[in-house]
Scaffold this active site. Sequence first.
Site, PDB file in Angstrom:
ATOM      1  N   ASN A 139       0.844  -1.191   0.000  1.00  0.00           N
ATOM      2  CA  ASN A 139       0.000   0.000   0.000  1.00  0.00           C
ATOM      3  C   ASN A 139       0.877   1.236   0.000  1.00  0.00           C
ATOM      4  O   ASN A 139       1.799   1.353   0.805  1.00  0.00           O
ATOM      5  CB  ASN A 139      -0.915  -0.004   1.230  1.00  0.00           C
TER       6      ASN A 139
ATOM      7  N   HIS B 216       6.279  -1.417   3.545  1.00  0.00           N
ATOM      8  CA  HIS B 216       6.234  -2.819   3.963  1.00  0.00           C
ATOM      9  C   HIS B 216       5.487  -3.629   2.922  1.00  0.00           C
ATOM     10  O   HIS B 216       4.597  -3.115   2.236  1.00  0.00           O
ATOM     11  CB  HIS B 216       5.573  -2.963   5.338  1.00  0.00           C
TER      12      HIS B 216
ATOM     13  N   HIS C  49       3.089  -6.754   2.261  1.00  0.00           N
ATOM     14  CA  HIS C  49       2.179  -7.763   2.819  1.00  0.00           C
ATOM     15  C   HIS C  49       2.319  -9.050   2.010  1.00  0.00           C
ATOM     16  O   HIS C  49       2.307  -9.008   0.771  1.00  0.00           O
ATOM     17  CB  HIS C  49       0.717  -7.302   2.694  1.00  0.00           C
TER      18      HIS C  49
HETATM   19  P1  5GP Z   1      -0.844  -0.756   5.710  1.00  0.00           P
HETATM   20  O1  5GP Z   1      -2.297  -0.425   5.757  1.00  0.00           O
HETATM   21  O2  5GP Z   1       0.016   0.418   6.166  1.00  0.00           O
HETATM   22  O3  5GP Z   1      -0.406  -1.338   4.401  1.00  0.00           O
HETATM   23  O4  5GP Z   1      -0.650  -1.941   6.738  1.00  0.00           O
HETATM   24  C1  5GP Z   1      -0.145  -1.818   8.019  1.00  0.00           C
HETATM   25  C2  5GP Z   1      -0.192  -3.189   8.634  1.00  0.00           C
HETATM   26  O5  5GP Z   1       0.623  -3.226   9.779  1.00  0.00           O
HETATM   27  C3  5GP Z   1      -1.600  -3.617   9.073  1.00  0.00           C
HETATM   28  O6  5GP Z   1      -1.954  -4.831   8.409  1.00  0.00           O
HETATM   29  C4  5GP Z   1      -1.472  -3.789  10.584  1.00  0.00           C
HETATM   30  O7  5GP Z   1      -2.237  -4.854  11.073  1.00  0.00           O
HETATM   31  C5  5GP Z   1       0.028  -4.026  10.763  1.00  0.00           C
HETATM   32  N1  5GP Z   1       0.558  -3.572  12.030  1.00  0.00           N
HETATM   33  C6  5GP Z   1       0.383  -2.354  12.603  1.00  0.00           C
HETATM   34  N2  5GP Z   1       1.046  -2.282  13.771  1.00  0.00           N
HETATM   35  C7  5GP Z   1       1.668  -3.480  13.940  1.00  0.00           C
HETATM   36  C8  5GP Z   1       2.499  -4.018  14.984  1.00  0.00           C
HETATM   37  O8  5GP Z   1       2.814  -3.381  15.968  1.00  0.00           O
HETATM   38  N3  5GP Z   1       2.951  -5.290  14.797  1.00  0.00           N
HETATM   39  C9  5GP Z   1       2.633  -6.029  13.714  1.00  0.00           C
HETATM   40  N4  5GP Z   1       3.130  -7.270  13.635  1.00  0.00           N
HETATM   41  N5  5GP Z   1       1.844  -5.562  12.723  1.00  0.00           N
HETATM   42  C10 5GP Z   1       1.368  -4.300  12.835  1.00  0.00           C
END
Ligand code: 5GP
Length: 117
Positions: free
Chosen positions: A85, A98, A100
Amino acid sequence: MEDCIFCKIANKEINSEILFECDEFFLIKDIKPVAKLHYLAIPKQHYARFEDAKDGLESLRKIFETIPTLKQKLGLDDGYRIIINQGKNARQAVQHVHVHILGGQDLGEKIVAETQN
Ligand code: 5GP
Ligand code: ZN
């Protein structure tokens, strides 16, 4: 970077089970999985968007190169989906790039987006 949750995990300021680590990136389980298996591959260098990566995208190259070598260990032999994203429309929640990695089940439709009328 200060106040970045992924930098804190990278620096071991926050404890998280690290499943794989090298010079360029580390791999953890997503805290809120959206599939049976949901991993995050996170560059150690902090940058929010591809265009912000001052030292280039070596970490992403390394991630894509390494994932196939971890397939068996991670339970991804039957396939996986990668999502990155970037920015507001993608609802990027953590401003640290990051990757996924989703798997462990049939992931359904190839392209997932809510349609708007
Ligand atoms: P984004 O929406 O930015 O692509 O995804 C962020 C992701 O990071 C989400 O799927 C969320 O669940 C994950 N996430 C957020 N904080 C933490 C954390 O402290 N530890 C882990 N393992 N995942 C996290
Ligand atoms: Zn960060």
